[in-house]
Motif scaffolding. Structure first.
Motif, PDB file in Angstrom:
ATOM      1  N   GLY A   1       0.815  -1.227   0.000  1.00 52.33           N
ATOM      2  CA  GLY A   1       0.000   0.000   0.000  1.00 52.33           C
ATOM      3  C   GLY A   1       0.833   1.253   0.000  1.00 52.33           C
ATOM      4  N   VAL A   2       1.679   1.435  -1.041  1.00 52.25           N
ATOM      5  CA  VAL A   2       2.606   2.566  -1.108  1.00 52.25           C
ATOM      6  C   VAL A   2       2.081   3.601  -2.091  1.00 52.25           C
ATOM      7  CG1 VAL A   2       4.974   3.289  -1.587  1.00 52.25           C
ATOM      8  CG2 VAL A   2       4.528   1.051  -0.553  1.00 52.25           C
ATOM      9  N   TRP A   3       1.958   4.837  -1.592  1.00 53.13           N
ATOM     10  CA  TRP A   3       1.519   5.937  -2.462  1.00 53.13           C
ATOM     11  C   TRP A   3       2.680   6.479  -3.307  1.00 53.13           C
ATOM     12  CZ3 TRP A   3      -3.457   6.436  -3.005  1.00 53.13           C
ATOM     13  CH2 TRP A   3      -4.333   6.259  -1.947  1.00 53.13           C
ATOM     14  N   LYS A   4       3.770   6.797  -2.628  1.00 58.07           N
ATOM     15  CA  LYS A   4       4.888   7.460  -3.309  1.00 58.07           C
ATOM     16  C   LYS A   4       6.154   7.285  -2.475  1.00 58.07           C
ATOM     17  CE  LYS A   4       4.780  11.985  -3.226  1.00 58.07           C
ATOM     18  NZ  LYS A   4       4.269  13.388  -3.298  1.00 58.07           N
ATOM     19  N   ILE A   5       7.300   7.656  -3.062  1.00 57.91           N
ATOM     20  CA  ILE A   5       8.601   7.662  -2.375  1.00 57.91           C
ATOM     21  C   ILE A   5       9.089   9.102  -2.338  1.00 57.91           C
ATOM     22  CG2 ILE A   5      10.927   6.729  -2.275  1.00 57.91           C
ATOM     23  CD1 ILE A   5       8.757   4.604  -2.071  1.00 57.91           C
TER      24      ILE A   5
ATOM     25  N   THR B   1       2.853   5.443   2.826  1.00 58.53           N
ATOM     26  CA  THR B   1       1.910   4.338   2.650  1.00 58.53           C
ATOM     27  C   THR B   1       0.502   4.738   3.081  1.00 58.53           C
ATOM     28  OG1 THR B   1       2.170   3.381   4.858  1.00 58.53           O
ATOM     29  CG2 THR B   1       3.827   2.800   3.190  1.00 58.53           C
ATOM     30  N   TYR B   2      -0.385   3.755   2.989  1.00 60.42           N
ATOM     31  CA  TYR B   2      -1.771   3.973   3.409  1.00 60.42           C
ATOM     32  C   TYR B   2      -1.859   4.238   4.915  1.00 60.42           C
ATOM     33  CZ  TYR B   2      -2.830   1.599  -1.040  1.00 60.42           C
ATOM     34  OH  TYR B   2      -2.895   1.222  -2.357  1.00 60.42           O
ATOM     35  N   GLU B   3      -0.870   3.715   5.704  1.00 61.61           N
ATOM     36  CA  GLU B   3      -0.921   3.804   7.161  1.00 61.61           C
ATOM     37  C   GLU B   3       0.443   4.189   7.722  1.00 61.61           C
ATOM     38  OE1 GLU B   3      -2.276  -0.031   8.334  1.00 61.61           O
ATOM     39  OE2 GLU B   3      -4.407   0.458   8.025  1.00 61.61           O
ATOM     40  N   GLY B   4       0.883   5.396   7.423  1.00 62.31           N
ATOM     41  CA  GLY B   4       2.113   5.890   8.020  1.00 62.31           C
ATOM     42  C   GLY B   4       3.288   5.927   7.079  1.00 62.31           C
TER      43      GLY B   4
ATOM     44  N   GLY C   1       4.640   6.424  15.753  1.00 64.89           N
ATOM     45  CA  GLY C   1       3.973   7.638  16.229  1.00 64.89           C
ATOM     46  C   GLY C   1       3.085   8.315  15.201  1.00 64.89           C
ATOM     47  N   PHE C   2       2.961   7.719  14.019  1.00 66.70           N
ATOM     48  CA  PHE C   2       2.097   8.336  12.994  1.00 66.70           C
ATOM     49  C   PHE C   2       1.579   7.243  12.068  1.00 66.70           C
ATOM     50  CE2 PHE C   2       1.250  10.734   9.052  1.00 66.70           C
ATOM     51  CZ  PHE C   2       0.433  11.734   9.566  1.00 66.70           C
ATOM     52  N   ILE C   3       0.250   7.113  12.015  1.00 64.51           N
ATOM     53  CA  ILE C   3      -0.335   6.016  11.237  1.00 64.51           C
ATOM     54  C   ILE C   3      -1.324   6.523  10.185  1.00 64.51           C
ATOM     55  CG2 ILE C   3      -0.056   4.330  13.097  1.00 64.51           C
ATOM     56  CD1 ILE C   3      -3.024   4.769  13.767  1.00 64.51           C
ATOM     57  N   GLU C   4      -1.295   7.806   9.877  1.00 62.74           N
ATOM     58  CA  GLU C   4      -2.232   8.359   8.904  1.00 62.74           C
ATOM     59  C   GLU C   4      -1.739   8.115   7.469  1.00 62.74           C
ATOM     60  OE1 GLU C   4      -5.064   9.421   9.722  1.00 62.74           O
ATOM     61  OE2 GLU C   4      -4.804   9.678  11.887  1.00 62.74           O
ATOM     62  N   SER C   5      -2.691   8.133   6.518  1.00 61.98           N
ATOM     63  CA  SER C   5      -2.350   8.023   5.104  1.00 61.98           C
ATOM     64  C   SER C   5      -1.493   9.213   4.695  1.00 61.98           C
ATOM     65  CB  SER C   5      -3.626   7.976   4.262  1.00 61.98           C
ATOM     66  OG  SER C   5      -3.316   7.986   2.886  1.00 61.98           O
ATOM     67  N   SER C   6      -0.422   8.938   3.936  1.00 65.09           N
ATOM     68  CA  SER C   6       0.571   9.980   3.646  1.00 65.09           C
ATOM     69  C   SER C   6       0.750  10.175   2.149  1.00 65.09           C
ATOM     70  CB  SER C   6       1.907   9.605   4.294  1.00 65.09           C
ATOM     71  OG  SER C   6       1.746   9.361   5.668  1.00 65.09           O
TER      72      SER C   6
ATOM     73  N   GLY D   1      13.809  17.860   9.563  1.00 67.46           N
ATOM     74  CA  GLY D   1      12.936  16.888  10.221  1.00 67.46           C
ATOM     75  C   GLY D   1      11.471  17.254  10.249  1.00 67.46           C
ATOM     76  N   ILE D   2      11.086  18.349   9.662  1.00 66.96           N
ATOM     77  CA  ILE D   2       9.689  18.792   9.675  1.00 66.96           C
ATOM     78  C   ILE D   2       9.053  18.445   8.326  1.00 66.96           C
ATOM     79  CG2 ILE D   2       8.111  20.726   9.952  1.00 66.96           C
ATOM     80  CD1 ILE D   2       9.607  20.012  12.482  1.00 66.96           C
ATOM     81  N   PHE D   3       7.883  17.818   8.374  1.00 72.54           N
ATOM     82  CA  PHE D   3       7.152  17.440   7.161  1.00 72.54           C
ATOM     83  C   PHE D   3       5.683  17.830   7.324  1.00 72.54           C
ATOM     84  CE2 PHE D   3      10.860  14.793   7.187  1.00 72.54           C
ATOM     85  CZ  PHE D   3      11.197  14.618   5.850  1.00 72.54           C
ATOM     86  N   TRP D   4       5.100  18.228   6.217  1.00 72.42           N
ATOM     87  CA  TRP D   4       3.663  18.534   6.186  1.00 72.42           C
ATOM     88  C   TRP D   4       2.940  17.384   5.471  1.00 72.42           C
ATOM     89  CZ3 TRP D   4       1.569  22.593   8.719  1.00 72.42           C
ATOM     90  CH2 TRP D   4       2.398  23.651   9.072  1.00 72.42           C
ATOM     91  N   VAL D   5       1.915  16.853   6.116  1.00 77.45           N
ATOM     92  CA  VAL D   5       1.124  15.759   5.552  1.00 77.45           C
ATOM     93  C   VAL D   5      -0.341  16.198   5.515  1.00 77.45           C
ATOM     94  CG1 VAL D   5       0.416  13.347   5.741  1.00 77.45           C
ATOM     95  CG2 VAL D   5       2.711  14.049   6.479  1.00 77.45           C
ATOM     96  N   CYS D   6      -0.975  16.061   4.331  1.00 81.70           N
ATOM     97  CA  CYS D   6      -2.393  16.433   4.189  1.00 81.70           C
ATOM     98  C   CYS D   6      -3.233  15.181   3.997  1.00 81.70           C
ATOM     99  CB  CYS D   6      -2.588  17.381   3.010  1.00 81.70           C
ATOM    100  SG  CYS D   6      -1.869  19.010   3.274  1.00 81.70           S
TER     101      CYS D   6
END
Length: 997
Positions: free
Chosen positions: A431-435, A449-452, A472-477, A487-492
């Motif tokens: 379940g990989v969206w992108k690299i 991935t779909y879950e982190g 510590g993060f399991i949301e779709s990315s 080390g800072i990333f924005w995820v929508c």
């Protein structure tokens, strides 16, 4: 194919030179083609539009076509001419209903047509209807049996019609004929020079001198029939194409002929039927059984898949339209190949999520798996058959990245590194969206991935490796961007909003997560995406584009991008490539120039793909500054950004205007302006306008917007319908405006139509003038009336005193009148009582008279009986005398006269009405009416009149006829109605009916 011996001997001295020329040409040709390949853009299959009987609704065998200056297309088939303006098909028949074999548009824009024993023009009248005008009368009667007209040309100021038997040249309404020694089988015009072929060979015809020169003898081309003569590769050269597929090059100045090539093998049964040289320099050959053969400008075969997808194998003719489309006239239907369109189809039958061009191949991530194309450096023309699915990579592919010289595919089944048709899987993540490459750490990559998130690294020896999942993060990315801060990333997330995460230095876990929904300036947590634009991180939302202000910890609108897109468009993608910024919003895609101060959104070229993109995963893959690939849920398309939609002006045309009337539709003239508008009666219930834009490159996807001044406040939404109807327009002046666009970004100048709904007669100008005059007259009369009223009031005031003096006198007089009225009333009552009394007396008198006469009749009967019984003559004599006296008494009418006089005095009004209505009644009939009016029976009447009951019945029957009464009508009731006074007041009820006759 070898030339005949005579020709070969003639050309032998030139053999070495010809061979040298051929080698030089081939070298030049190869260099030219190499150069073309280096500069050619990636292209796919041009769109082909099929027109069948369902569209044109006529015979499907087409022979010829032409195009007028407005872009309207004319086709000749077995039913006549079929005219197509891009929206509607209209038919025109020849007077003899023959087929049309030839069509041509002159420099002046006239359309000429030829059929069987018929030639003439096709034109459109002022109402938009097409009609045919014959010119056959310009020929001598002995020349009119011309049979079919196969071709029409304009040359040297003449219109030339070719038949098998002759050439007919018309100029200034005069016709000259050039008969053929055998048969004119072909003709054409090149550089204002007429060429024709017959059994002798190729000839040049000069219409001014009527000189015919033989250029190429038939035996020089092995007796093969010439089907086309086209401009050659060089300037002073003609290309002769024969039916068996041989190509000859003819030098005009030197008159040298050389065999060039053969495109149809000798063993083939296929034949060339027609040929054209397109404006691109390519040659297109129609065949008898193998559809269309395409050659480039150097004569090399082009394997264009579009020409293999025609409706029919037999091609009767070819035509290039002004827009550059190739029309193929088939034995069964019409096909239009859009070879100049800026969009072509590379791949179909799958939904495209990403595309990339690497290592001379195109990679596709689809819902069916990963596809790869053949190499495109040598031939950038691609079709669906040029793509192959990579075995083992079935399933949903999402995206590609190019890292460390490798194509890395993100797939539903994990991460795959692809090289050519081979691949290997990295790790066991699914379940990989992108690299995403981490910029602060070399060879570090985030697997989204779909879950982190997972950490992937690269080593030159070991390749790519997946290390571990970040805790510590399991949301779709799927949408993730690295910040400028380490080390800072924005995820929508499409539904949950925006996450700002911080990763530890070892990239093992998430140190912190900040979650933004609809606070801190974001309008909503839904449909938020994050991208980089001009080195800034921007967030697209449903209500504009925002940036993050760290000191205030707040999202604020991006000034420039908000000005470009506004706040109503849901921008879902932003991608920079070169000087362009690509975007996707509201099911549309486009670009703008990034550095422009006031950029314009360029969307027109891509409108045909509207609504077909995968939402929030739109595939936009720029190849270079002039080419972009776009993937949709139907396939992959290539766009040429050099296409100029405004390169050729087009205009919107109003084809017909009609309104409904009691007798049916009535067509209006099309030529209107602000001074000469079309006037329609006020009873018009509906006005319909038909329009089109025939000059577009893309005729299939045309949209219209319209506005009716004084009715519409703004232009309508773009729609596909090429007609508009207005019903129940109020009287007044209107201007109908309509404009058109195609889904290739073409736009047509608007058309205007001026119309006026006439008012009802009482709302016309003359009526208003009459109203004005009438109003002035009314004012004048009112003023006079007021003045007269003032005078009357004054006189009234003076007369009131006089009236007051008379009031008492009037009151006294009224009192006297009332007293007199009372006295008259009393007298009237007395008279009415007297009438009633007399009526009763009359009734009593009548009854006594009846009884008396009945008694006398009885006595008479008894005396008759006694007389028969008495034997004594003396007694019998006395009895006879006594009977005579009784008879005399019964026959005496004095009592009847007394009755009539009394009845007439009592019922004067009845007798007056009866005599007035029926002046021809006799005295006896009047008397009978009186008896009937009194409701006496027939027996009583018979007794009074001393007649039999049968006589009374007869008299009553005659009276009914004199009174024109039906058998069913009551005579007593009818007579009672004649009286002005009530029968009941005289004691008559009128209930007895007449006896049946």
């Amino acid at each position: 194919m070898s030339l005949n011996r005579a020709t070969a001997n003639t050309m032998m001295p030139w053999s070495l030179m010809f061979l040298l020329f051929a080698m030089i040409f081939l070298r030049f040709d190869g260099a030219a083609r190499t150069n073309v390949q280096d500069t050619s853009r990636i292209q796919g299959t041009p769109r082909i539009t099929h027109y069948s009987k369902k569209e044109f609704n006529s015979d499907s065998q087409f022979w010829t076509m032409c195009q007028d200056n407005e872009g309207v297309l004319y086709f000749g088939n077995n039913d006549g001419a079929q005219i197509f303006d891009g929206e509607q098909w209209r038919g025109v028949n020849l007077p003899n209903n023959s087929s049309i074999r030839s069509l041509m548009v002159s420099f002046e824009g006239k359309i000429f047509a030829g059929g069987f024993n018929e030639l003439g023009t096709i034109s459109r009248d002022e109402f938009g209807k097409y009609q045919y005008t014959s010119l056959i009368n310009l020929l001598r009667s002995e020349d009119r049996n011309i049979e079919n007209v196969w071709q029409i040309h304009e040359v040297q100021g003449h219109i030339v019609f070719r038949t098998y038997s002759m050439l007919i040249a018309i100029a200034n309404n005069k016709a000259i004929t050039l008969p053929s020694a055998s048969k004119f089988s072909y003709s054409t015009v090149i550089q204002d020079r007429l060429y024709a072929t017959d059994s002798e060979g190729l000839k040049s015809v000069d219409l001014n001198s009527l000189d015919v020169s033989l250029l190429v003898r038939s035996n020089e081309i092995n007796g093969e029939e010439i089907v086309s003569l086209l401009p050659g590769i060089q300037q002073d050269e003609l290309l002769i194409i024969t039916k068996p597929g041989s190509f000859y090059r003819y030098q005009i100045n030197t008159r040298r002929l050389a065999f060039w090539k053969k495109v149809i093998p000798i063993s083939s049964t296929n034949l060339i039927t027609c040929a054209i040289k397109a404006s691109t320099g390519n040659y297109y050959l129609g065949t008898l059984g193998k559809k269309v053969i395409s050659l480039d400008g150097a004569g090399m075969l082009n394997n264009t898949e579009a020409f293999y997808n025609l409706q029919d194998n037999t091609v009767l003719n070819l035509f290039e339209s002004i827009e550059g489309n190739i029309w193929v006239l088939l034995n069964n239907g019409l096909d239009c190949i859009d070879v100049k369109a800026p969009v072509t189809t590379l791949f179909e039958n799958a939904s495209i999520y990403d595309a990339t061009l690497k290592d001379d191949r195109i990679y596709l991530a689809t819902n069916q798996g990963i596809f790869i194309s053949r190499g495109i450096e040598k031939n950038p023309l691609l079709t669906t058959s040029d793509f192959e699915k990579i075995a083992g990579l079935d399933g949903q592919g999402w995206s590609f990245q190019y890292y460390e010289g490798h194509v890395v595919a993100s797939h539903d089944r994990g991460v795959f590194v692809i090289k050519g048709k081979t691949f290997y899987k990295v790790g066991d993540v699914r379940g990989v969206w992108k690299i995403l490459k981490v910029t602060e750490r070399n060879n570090y990559y985030l697997v989204c991935t779909y879950e982190g998130l997972w950490l992937m690294t690269y080593d030159a020896k070991r390749g790519f490796e997946i290390k571990h999942k970040l805790e510590g993060f399991i949301e779709s990315s799927r949408d993730i961007v690295e910040s400028d801060d380490a080390g800072i990333f924005w995820v929508c997330h499409g539904y949950k909003g925006v996450f700002r995460i911080k990763i530890d230095g070892q990239y093992k876990r998430i140190l912190s997560v900040e979650h933004y929904k609809d606070q801190n300036g974001l309008p909503s947590p839904f449909n938020v995406n994050v991208f980089r634009w001009n080195r800034e991180i921007v967030f697209t939302t449903n209500q504009g584009i925002f940036t993050y202000n760290a000191p205030e910890n707040k999202f604020k609108p991006h000034v420039f991008l908000t000005r470009v897109f506004g706040t109503k468009l849901n921008v879902r993608k932003i991608l920079q490539y070169g000087d362009k910024t690509w975007f996707a919003h509201d099911n549309e895609v486009g670009y703008f120039i990034s550095n422009d101060e006031d950029p314009k959104l360029q969307k027109g070229l891509f409108l045909q793909l509207k609504g077909s993109f995968n939402e929030s995963m739109e595939c936009i893959a720029p190849v270079d500054a002039n080419t972009v690939l776009m993937g949709t849920n139907t396939g992959l398309y290539a766009f040429d950004l050099n296409y100029d939609a405004a390169r050729r002006p087009a205009k919107t045309v109003i084809n017909a205007v009609r309104y409904r009337s009691d007798t049916g539709p009535i067509f209006c003239t099309l030529a209107t302006d602000s001074q000469n508008s079309q006037k329609l009666p006020y009873k018009t219930s509906g006005v319909t306008l038909d329009f089109s834009a025939p000059g577009f490159q893309d005729r299939l996807n045309v949209q219209y917007s319209y506005l009716l001044e004084n009715v519409d406040d703004k232009w309508s939404e773009w729609q596909d319908e090429a007609t508009k109807e207005y019903s129940m327009l109020a009287p007044g002046r209107y201007v109908f405006r309509v404009k058109a666009r195609s889904l290739l970004g073409e736009s047509a100048a608007e058309a205007k139509y001026f119309l006026e709904i006439l008012p009802v007669w009482y709302q016309t100008t003359w009526a208003y003038i009459f109203y004005l005059i009438l109003g002035g007259l009314a004012i004048f009369l009112i003023v006079g009336w007021v003045r007269r009223k003032i005078r009357r009031e004054r006189e009234k005031t003076r007369a009131e005193e006089h009236e007051k003096r008379k009031v008492l006198e009037l009151e006294l007089e009224r009192f006297k009148l009332e007293q007199e009225k009372e006295e008259i009333k009393k007298d009237k009552d007395l008279l009415e009582e007297d009438v009633i009394h007399k009526s009763k007396e009359l009734a009593n008198y009548t009854m006594l008279l009846v009884k008396k006469r009945e008694l006398l009749a009885d006595i008479q009967d008894e005396l008759k009986d006694i007389k028969e019984a008495v034997k004594n003559d003396t007694s019998r004599h006395k009895l006879r005398e006594l009977v005579k006296k009784i008879n005399f008494n019964l026959a005496d009418e004095e009592h009847l006269q007394v009755f009539e006089s009394n009845f007439e005095r009592v019922h004067h009004e009845f007798f007056a009405e009866l005599k007035t209505s029926f002046p021809d009644l006799s005295q006896k009939e009047l008397r009978l009416c009186a008896f009937v009016r009194m409701n006496l029976t027939n027996k009583e009447i018979a007794s009074i009149l001393n007649i039999s009951v049968r006589g009374v019945e007869t008299a009553r029957y005659r009276l009914r006829k004199r009174l024109s009464l039906n058998h069913e009508e009551d005579m007593a009731g009818f007579l009672d109605k004649l009286s002005s006074s009530s029968a009941d007041s005289h004691g008559f009820d009128g209930d007895e009916k007449d006896l049946q006759m």
